[in-house]
Design a protein around this motif. Structure first.
Motif, mmCIF file in Angstrom:
data_model
loop_
_atom_site.group_PDB
_atom_site.id
_atom_site.type_symbol
_atom_site.label_atom_id
_atom_site.label_comp_id
_atom_site.label_asym_id
_atom_site.label_seq_id
_atom_site.Cartn_x
_atom_site.Cartn_y
_atom_site.Cartn_z
ATOM 1 N N VAL A 171 0.865 -1.176 0.000
ATOM 2 C CA VAL A 171 0.000 0.000 0.000
ATOM 3 C C VAL A 171 0.906 1.232 0.000
ATOM 4 O O VAL A 171 1.825 1.326 0.819
ATOM 5 N N VAL A 172 0.654 2.156 -0.917
ATOM 6 C CA VAL A 172 1.483 3.355 -1.065
ATOM 7 C C VAL A 172 0.748 4.549 -0.453
ATOM 8 O O VAL A 172 -0.393 4.835 -0.815
ATOM 9 N N ILE A 173 1.425 5.232 0.469
ATOM 10 C CA ILE A 173 0.859 6.403 1.137
ATOM 11 C C ILE A 173 1.677 7.628 0.764
ATOM 12 O O ILE A 173 2.900 7.621 0.864
ATOM 13 N N SER A 174 1.000 8.688 0.350
ATOM 14 C CA SER A 174 1.673 9.944 0.006
ATOM 15 C C SER A 174 1.447 10.954 1.126
ATOM 16 O O SER A 174 0.303 11.237 1.493
ATOM 17 N N VAL A 175 2.540 11.504 1.653
ATOM 18 C CA VAL A 175 2.453 12.491 2.730
ATOM 19 C C VAL A 175 3.488 13.583 2.505
ATOM 20 O O VAL A 175 4.464 13.405 1.778
ATOM 21 N N CYS A 176 3.286 14.722 3.158
ATOM 22 C CA CYS A 176 4.261 15.815 3.086
ATOM 23 C C CYS A 176 5.445 15.505 3.997
ATOM 24 O O CYS A 176 5.424 14.553 4.786
ATOM 25 N N GLU A 177 6.488 16.319 3.892
ATOM 26 C CA GLU A 177 7.720 16.064 4.637
ATOM 27 C C GLU A 177 7.506 16.055 6.150
ATOM 28 O O GLU A 177 8.021 15.190 6.866
ATOM 29 N N LEU A 178 6.742 17.016 6.662
ATOM 30 C CA LEU A 178 6.561 17.102 8.110
ATOM 31 C C LEU A 178 5.762 15.918 8.642
ATOM 32 O O LEU A 178 6.068 15.376 9.708
ATOM 33 N N ASP A 179 4.729 15.495 7.902
ATOM 34 C CA ASP A 179 3.985 14.304 8.306
ATOM 35 C C ASP A 179 4.895 13.076 8.307
ATOM 36 O O ASP A 179 4.820 12.224 9.193
#
Length: 302
Positions: free
Chosen positions: A100-108
């Motif tokens: 499963v691929v999750i996309s998040v920002c750097e801080l997350d």
């Protein structure tokens, strides 16, 4: 349908499509995770199969021929159809194993997700988690990721979203940098402050000016989209940065700037997924788990 008339290989067509989109063989090879000579052979084989020259070289870049430009439109439709087929097929999977691929920002990625992933790995060891870290918006329709954490609700009808809460964003700086401003009583009195901005800092300046600041782009002489570097630069007394309260309060040597005037902005937090993937048990499990954990975390940090 006359199947014998279909005389080309989809993999080679995909090689043509990605090369045209990326502009160079090296970039396309990197996008497809293959070597440049292999990709070049696939494109050349397609040209031979269909009897049409698709590219002309222009230095290090490739330019489409007129025939290539016409065929590119059809190749894009094929690429979209292949992506839809993959989404539909993936949505039928009932296994709790796989990726499963999750996309998040750097801080997350640095401050929030590791603890959640650690807990998820304990409960679902058969699921492989891949994290895409980017401050840009991942295209879920094109399978950049299965799940994304965003600060806005998507408008596309084939995406579903769950609001997890809100996050408060403050300006942070060092006590040393803020010391000359300790006696400030009005935002209008702040003129020479420096902000560490992003590649497009105009939005940041506009947001603050709407709250009574009196700033221009002259107040942003240093910028980077890499937020971890922003934090380091801030600690070097080079200016103020945007940070969510939970992240900023974890950082030693940083304090809220002008706390008496309130936060800079408040943003919603959404978990987003393609609707076809919600029928996939594996992705649904990760979507629900990450959403529940982040929602709980945000409620505790507001």
């Amino acid at each position: 349908m006359n199947w014998k008339s279909v005389c080309f290989d989809w993999n080679r067509t995909r090689a043509f499509l990605v090369t045209a989109e990326e502009g160079t063989l090296s970039a396309a090879a990197n996008a497809l995770n293959m070597t440049q000579p292999t990709l070049s052979r696939q494109v050349a084989s397609l040209e031979q199969e269909i009897g049409v020259r698709l590219f002309e070289r222009a230095g290090h870049r490739l330019e489409l021929t007129s025939s290539g430009m016409e065929l590119l439109q059809l190749a894009r439709k094929m690429g979209d159809a292949a992506s839809d087929f993959s989404l539909m097929a993936n949505g039928q999977s009932q296994q709790l194993e796989g990726t499963v691929v999750i996309s998040v920002c750097e801080l997350d990625a640095v401050y929030r997700l590791p603890r959640i992933i650690a807990k998820l790995r304990e409960e679902e060891p058969g699921i492989t988690i891949e994290v895409v870290v980017s401050n840009k918006v991942s295209d879920l329709n094109r399978r950049d990721a299965d799940i994304a954490i965003r600060s806005f609700c998507p408008t596309q009808p084939d995406l579903i979203a769950r609001k997890l809460g809100e996050e408060t964003v403050w300006l942070y700086g060092t006590e040393e940098y803020l010391q000359p401003y300790n006696d400030i009583n009005s935002l209008e009195d702040i003129h020479n402050i420096q902000l560490i901005g992003f590649s497009d800092s105009s939005k940041m300046v506009d947001q603050l000016n709407q709250q009574g600041w009196n700033l221009s782009l002259n107040n942003v002489k240093l910028s980077t989209d890499y937020q971890m570097m922003q934090i380091k630069l801030c600690k070097e007394n080079l200016g103020l940065i945007y940070l969510t309260q939970d992240v900023g309060d974890q950082e030693q040597h940083l304090v809220k700037a002008f706390e008496q005037f309130g936060p800079a902005i408040c943003l919603p937090v959404w978990a987003v997924c393609h609707q076809e993937l919600r029928t996939n048990r594996r992705i649904r499990r990760v979507f629900d788990f990450v959403s529940d954990e982040l929602k709980k975390y945000l409620s505790q940090t507001m």
